[in-house]
Design an enzyme around this catalytic site. Sequence first.
Site, short mmCIF file in Angstrom:
data_model
loop_
_atom_site.label_atom_id
_atom_site.label_comp_id
_atom_site.label_asym_id
_atom_site.label_seq_id
_atom_site.Cartn_x
_atom_site.Cartn_y
_atom_site.Cartn_z
N GLU A 43 0.83 -1.21 0.00
CA GLU A 43 0.00 0.00 0.00
C GLU A 43 0.86 1.25 0.00
OE1 GLU A 43 -2.81 -0.51 3.23
OE2 GLU A 43 -3.92 -2.00 2.05
N GLU A 54 -1.64 -10.20 -6.09
CA GLU A 54 -1.64 -10.99 -7.33
C GLU A 54 -0.83 -10.30 -8.42
OE1 GLU A 54 -4.18 -10.01 -5.47
OE2 GLU A 54 -5.93 -11.30 -5.68
N CYS A 87 -9.52 -9.18 -7.02
CA CYS A 87 -10.32 -8.02 -7.44
C CYS A 87 -10.42 -7.97 -8.97
CB CYS A 87 -9.71 -6.72 -6.90
SG CYS A 87 -8.26 -6.15 -7.81
N1 THU Z 1 -5.97 -6.53 -2.34
C1 THU Z 1 -5.16 -7.48 -2.91
O1 THU Z 1 -3.96 -7.55 -2.60
N2 THU Z 1 -5.70 -8.32 -3.82
C2 THU Z 1 -6.99 -8.30 -4.22
O2 THU Z 1 -7.37 -9.03 -5.14
C3 THU Z 1 -7.94 -7.42 -3.55
C4 THU Z 1 -7.37 -6.38 -2.66
C5 THU Z 1 -5.40 -5.60 -1.37
C6 THU Z 1 -5.34 -4.17 -1.85
C7 THU Z 1 -5.36 -3.42 -0.54
O3 THU Z 1 -4.03 -3.30 -0.06
C8 THU Z 1 -6.14 -4.31 0.41
O4 THU Z 1 -6.18 -5.59 -0.20
C9 THU Z 1 -7.54 -3.82 0.69
O5 THU Z 1 -8.23 -3.59 -0.49
#
Ligand code: THU
Length: 130
Positions: A43, A54, A87
């Site tokens: 982040e 991913e 996502c």
């Molecule tokens: N996140 C992922 O790493 N992969 C996903 O497929 C969905 C979301 C992370 C992004 C962010 O740091 C946290 O999860 C919350 O959205």
Amino acid sequence: MMDPLLKAALDAREHAYAPFSNFKVGAALEDLNGRIHTGCNVENASYGLTLCAERVAVFKAISEGVGVRKFRRIAVSADAPKLTPPCGACRQILWEFCGDIEVTLVNPRGETAVWKMKDLFPEPFDVEFL
Ligand code: THU
């Protein structure tokens, strides 16, 4: 004994940098040679710059010379009441670079679910449209 790919995804999750969401995600991507490429979410205080686990795994593998669509499967780890699939943005990336691979979701309690990319992302925007 746990599948090494699932263990790699759970271990990679420990490296997640998620001080803003506190939602840690790990990924482990197996290429056709059996090599495992890991990723975690990273982040940023400018939230939109965040990278998902991913995509980190895919881009690490591609940057190290693994060919497009030369992947067999990916495991994604998170800790939530329900197992969490990738996502939408990651589904687009996974489709383009990995195609119809197997996607295993896992949590620290060892619960799993298995999907195929085609089922998670049935009508992809594909290179053939370009
Ligand atoms: N996140 C992922 O790493 N992969 C996903 O497929 C969905 C979301 C992370 C992004 C962010 O740091 C946290 O999860 C919350 O959205």
